[in-house]
Design an enzyme around this catalytic site. Sequence first.
Site, PDB file in Angstrom:
ATOM      1  N   ASP A  47       0.754  -1.239  -0.085  1.00 58.40           N
ATOM      2  CA  ASP A  47       0.033   0.005  -0.187  1.00 58.40           C
ATOM      3  C   ASP A  47       0.846   1.137  -0.102  1.00 58.40           C
ATOM      4  OD1 ASP A  47      -2.308  -1.531   0.235  1.00 58.40           O
ATOM      5  OD2 ASP A  47      -2.613  -1.283   2.265  1.00 58.40           O
ATOM      6  N   ARG A  95       1.116   5.195  17.215  1.00 59.19           N
ATOM      7  CA  ARG A  95       0.812   6.123  16.051  1.00 59.19           C
ATOM      8  C   ARG A  95       1.059   7.748  16.570  1.00 59.19           C
ATOM      9  NH1 ARG A  95       1.590   2.619  12.752  1.00 59.19           N
ATOM     10  NH2 ARG A  95      -0.503   1.146  12.079  1.00 59.19           N
ATOM     11  N   ASP A 124      -6.678   3.770  12.732  1.00 58.10           N
ATOM     12  CA  ASP A 124      -5.318   4.296  12.496  1.00 58.10           C
ATOM     13  C   ASP A 124      -5.541   5.587  11.624  1.00 58.10           C
ATOM     14  OD1 ASP A 124      -3.762   2.417  14.152  1.00 58.10           O
ATOM     15  OD2 ASP A 124      -3.452   1.279  12.584  1.00 58.10           O
ATOM     16  N   SER A 127      -3.479  -9.310   7.788  1.00 57.51           N
ATOM     17  CA  SER A 127      -2.578  -7.834   7.920  1.00 57.51           C
ATOM     18  C   SER A 127      -2.056  -7.872   9.397  1.00 57.51           C
ATOM     19  CB  SER A 127      -3.710  -6.855   7.721  1.00 57.51           C
ATOM     20  OG  SER A 127      -3.449  -5.618   8.115  1.00 57.51           O
TER      21      SER A 127
HETATM   22  N1  ARG Z   1      -7.223  -3.018  16.148  1.00 57.68           N
HETATM   23  C1  ARG Z   1      -6.017  -2.520  16.466  1.00 57.68           C
HETATM   24  C2  ARG Z   1      -6.090  -0.920  16.991  1.00 57.68           C
HETATM   25  O1  ARG Z   1      -6.672  -0.346  16.404  1.00 57.68           O
HETATM   26  C3  ARG Z   1      -4.723  -2.692  15.543  1.00 57.68           C
HETATM   27  C4  ARG Z   1      -4.911  -2.373  14.231  1.00 57.68           C
HETATM   28  C5  ARG Z   1      -3.431  -2.767  13.712  1.00 57.68           C
HETATM   29  N2  ARG Z   1      -3.374  -2.873  12.151  1.00 57.68           N
HETATM   30  C6  ARG Z   1      -3.413  -3.977  11.504  1.00 57.68           C
HETATM   31  N3  ARG Z   1      -3.110  -3.846  10.035  1.00 57.68           N
HETATM   32  N4  ARG Z   1      -3.026  -5.155  11.827  1.00 57.68           N
HETATM   33  O2  ARG Z   1      -5.149  -0.455  17.689  1.00 57.68           O
END
Ligand code: ARG
Length: 409
Positions: free
Chosen positions: A15, A95, A124, A175
Site C-alpha cells: 500500500d 501512532r 489508525d 494484515s
Molecule cells: N485494532 C488495533 C488498533 O486499532 C490494531 C490495528 C492494527 N492494524 C493492522 N493492520 N493489523 O489499535
Amino acid sequence: MSPAKVVLAYSGGLDTSVAIPWLRETKGLDVVTLTADVGQPVDLEEVRAKALRSGAVDARVLDLRREFAEGFLVPALRVNALYEGVYPLSTALARPLIGQHLVALAREVGAIHIAHGCTGKGNDQVRFDLCTTSLAPDLRVIAPAREWKMTREDEVAYAARHGIPVAATRASPYSTDENLWGRSIECGTLEDPAVEPPEEVYDWTRSPESAPAAAERVVIEFVDGRPVALNGQSLPVHELIQQLNQAAGAHGVGRIDHVESRVVGIKSREVYECPAALTLIRAHQALEGLVLPRDLLEFKRGIERRYAELVYDGLWFTPLRSALDAFAVETQHRVTGSVSMKLYRGSATVVGRDSPHSLYRPELATYSSGDRFRPEMAEGFIYVWGLPARTWGATAAPPPPSSSAGDPT
Ligand code: ARG
C-alpha cells in the site's frame, strides 16, 4: 518551481509503496518517506532503498525504540492501559509517536501535506489525522488508500507498471502490525469471530500446549512505576521489553483474541500477541496493590479506563491526556519494588511481590502469634459503619405497585 512536498509514513508494504507514484501522479507531489523503527522486525535499510526505488525523492529512517518506550509505553504502563480491559494498545500507542515525527519532518523539508497508508475503515486513520490536526492544523492529510478505488490486484498491477517490486511469495491473507508492545493480526480466517485462530497467525508466542513443561520465574523491578531491571539486570526499558517478549512468548504468554469496538463503530475481530505488555501490566498492578491504599486504587481504575479509551480514540495530543498523566505520575512515587512472575503454558502469574513501601503489615494480617490487631474494636466499628443499612432495613417498605395498573378492563 519544484513540486510541493508530502511526507508519507512508509512501512515498505504494498500500500505505502504504491502510494509513492500515486501521490506523484494524482496530486503532483514530491514524496519524502519516513519509516519509524518501533521494534518491528524489518530490515530498515532495505525499506529505505525500496522507498527510493518506488520514486521517493528522500527516504528517512528513524530509530524511535527508546523514545517509544520512555514516552509512550511507560505512561501506558503507569495506568495499566488495556482497551476494553484486554488490548494493551500496542498499535494505538505507536501512532502519536510516528505522527509527531511526520509533522517534524514536514516542517524540516517544508512539506505542505502528510500522507499515510491507512484505509477508511480503521482506527489508525483517525489517530494519524488527529495527530496532525492537533500538532499542525495548517497541514492537510492525504490518505491515498481512502481515495483510490483499487483492489489488491489493481495495486499489484499498478506496482508492476511503476517498477515496484512485489514480493514473489503468495501474500499472507493476514494484515499485521508490530512494535515493542505487541503484534496485531487481522483479516483472513480471523474475520469469522466464531472460529478459533489457526496456529499459523502467531509468530511471537509458542502455543500454550507446546510450551515447555517446566515453569520459568522472572523478577521485574520497578522504580516509581517504571520497569528498570529484569532478573537482577538493569536495562533500558525498550531492551527490558524486548527480552521479556522473548521469555514470556516462549511460554505461550500474551495471546489475545478480541472482538473490538472500533472508533468508527465497526466491531472487528482482532488477535494480538503481547507477551511483555501483559506480563508487565500484571506485575505493575500487583505492586500497586501492595503499596497503594484502596480508595486510590479504586479511583485510579476509572482514570485507567478513560486513559485507555483516549489512546485508542487517537486523542493523545489533548489536554485531557496530559492531565491524566499528571495524576498517574503522582500515584507512582511509592510504586518501587520487585515482582516475581511465573511463566507457564500461556499464563503469567504473580507469585511474589516486595517493596520498601509495602502497606502489608504481618502483625495486622497474621492469624498466628504476634497479632497486634484489636478485634474488640471491630464491634463498635461495625455498629457505626452499618448504621445507614440498619436504618434502611428497619424502615417500612412502600406498598407494591397495584397489579391492575394499565389493565384495559
Ligand atoms: N485494532 C488495533 C488498533 O486499532 C490494531 C490495528 C492494527 N492494524 C493492522 N493492520 N493489523 O489499535
